[in-house]
Design a protein around this motif. Sequence first.
Motif, PDB file in Angstrom:
ATOM      1  N   PRO A   1       1.013  -1.372  -0.119  1.00  0.00           N
ATOM      2  CA  PRO A   1      -0.075  -0.076   0.176  1.00  0.00           C
ATOM      3  C   PRO A   1       0.757   1.123  -0.166  1.00  0.00           C
ATOM      4  CG  PRO A   1      -1.041  -1.593   1.484  1.00  0.00           C
ATOM      5  CD  PRO A   1       0.439  -2.160   1.065  1.00  0.00           C
TER       6      PRO A   1
ATOM      7  N   ASP B   1     -11.067   2.138  -8.820  1.00  0.00           N
ATOM      8  CA  ASP B   1     -11.154   1.061  -7.967  1.00  0.00           C
ATOM      9  C   ASP B   1     -10.012   0.273  -7.854  1.00  0.00           C
ATOM     10  OD1 ASP B   1     -13.655   1.874  -7.057  1.00  0.00           O
ATOM     11  OD2 ASP B   1     -14.643   0.108  -8.414  1.00  0.00           O
TER      12      ASP B   1
ATOM     13  N   LEU C   1      -7.485   2.196  -6.102  1.00  0.00           N
ATOM     14  CA  LEU C   1      -7.882   2.673  -4.465  1.00  0.00           C
ATOM     15  C   LEU C   1      -7.668   1.333  -3.997  1.00  0.00           C
ATOM     16  CD1 LEU C   1     -10.913   4.950  -5.006  1.00  0.00           C
ATOM     17  CD2 LEU C   1      -8.698   5.411  -4.301  1.00  0.00           C
ATOM     18  N   ASP C   2      -7.956  -0.072  -4.346  1.00  0.00           N
ATOM     19  CA  ASP C   2      -7.862  -1.319  -3.661  1.00  0.00           C
ATOM     20  C   ASP C   2      -6.362  -1.582  -3.220  1.00  0.00           C
ATOM     21  OD1 ASP C   2     -10.456  -1.607  -3.686  1.00  0.00           O
ATOM     22  OD2 ASP C   2     -10.406  -2.981  -5.512  1.00  0.00           O
TER      23      ASP C   2
ATOM     24  N   THR D   1      -4.031   0.783  -2.769  1.00  0.00           N
ATOM     25  CA  THR D   1      -3.712   1.631  -1.411  1.00  0.00           C
ATOM     26  C   THR D   1      -3.960   1.256  -0.291  1.00  0.00           C
ATOM     27  OG1 THR D   1      -5.562   3.030  -2.020  1.00  0.00           O
ATOM     28  CG2 THR D   1      -3.583   3.791  -3.053  1.00  0.00           C
ATOM     29  N   LYS D   2      -5.100   0.237  -0.284  1.00  0.00           N
ATOM     30  CA  LYS D   2      -5.589  -0.160   0.690  1.00  0.00           C
ATOM     31  C   LYS D   2      -5.340  -1.716   1.101  1.00  0.00           C
ATOM     32  CE  LYS D   2      -9.714   2.847   0.480  1.00  0.00           C
ATOM     33  NZ  LYS D   2     -11.180   2.876   0.365  1.00  0.00           N
TER      34      LYS D   2
ATOM     35  N   ARG E   1      -5.784  -4.287  -0.782  1.00  0.00           N
ATOM     36  CA  ARG E   1      -6.682  -5.298  -1.472  1.00  0.00           C
ATOM     37  C   ARG E   1      -6.453  -5.739  -2.860  1.00  0.00           C
ATOM     38  NH1 ARG E   1     -10.964  -1.796   0.935  1.00  0.00           N
ATOM     39  NH2 ARG E   1     -11.425  -0.941  -0.959  1.00  0.00           N
TER      40      ARG E   1
END
Length: 235
Positions: free
Chosen positions: A77, A196, A199-200, A202-203, A205
């Motif tokens: 991340p 998405d 963003l996934d 960076t988290k 996921r």
Amino acid sequence: MENPLLLFPQLNISSLKEKTHFKVIKSTDKEETNKEIKTRPKEKRNRLSLLLQKSEFHENVNPNKSENLTKASSVSPEEAVKWGESFDKLLSQKAGLDAFTRFLKTEFSEENIEFWIACEDYKKNKASHQLLPKAKTIYETFIRKDAPKEVNLDFHTKEFTAQNITHPTLDSFDAAQAKVYRLMEQDSYPRFLRSDTYLDLTKGRHPGHPGLRRRSRSFTFNEFQDVQSDFTIWL
């Protein structure tokens, strides 16, 4: 009174022909029935085999799924967050370049990043005799009118580049590359940061696979159920 068959023997021959004809028809019908019974299990097996092949195909629509997940999971991340600092930082990292390229493919605009990469590789040439054929390949692939992967360049830049490659140097594509770079930086890059996929990452996921399509389970089950009742004929 004499037997009519003795008086008219042709009647006996006609009757015999009818019986023979009846036997032939009956024998043919019996053979067709036996043939149908024998071929029925084979047809069912072929149908089930086709059904299983279809199911396997839809389960593996994306042959690079495991490879993409491995690449994505190797990105921390913290590393993904750094890609948001600048477009240059994103492209300077192999994982960032790969992620951005996959994103552009979902937008059907991967020709931009492919052209940028081709220009970067072109500038690494050390042999002068290799410049002309490689310059022509890049021009024919990305710049000329109706090129298979034509990038969005204005007429002046296209003409300027066409003149440059007549006597190519390492900076023959610099003007065109800079135009495409700014286009991606101002247009595609902001959308990538809002996607998405990014963003996934960076988290922490795994990014999803919106393009993965699978046959509905109810449809597959109904087809399978139709075949299942005849399993006993294979035993």
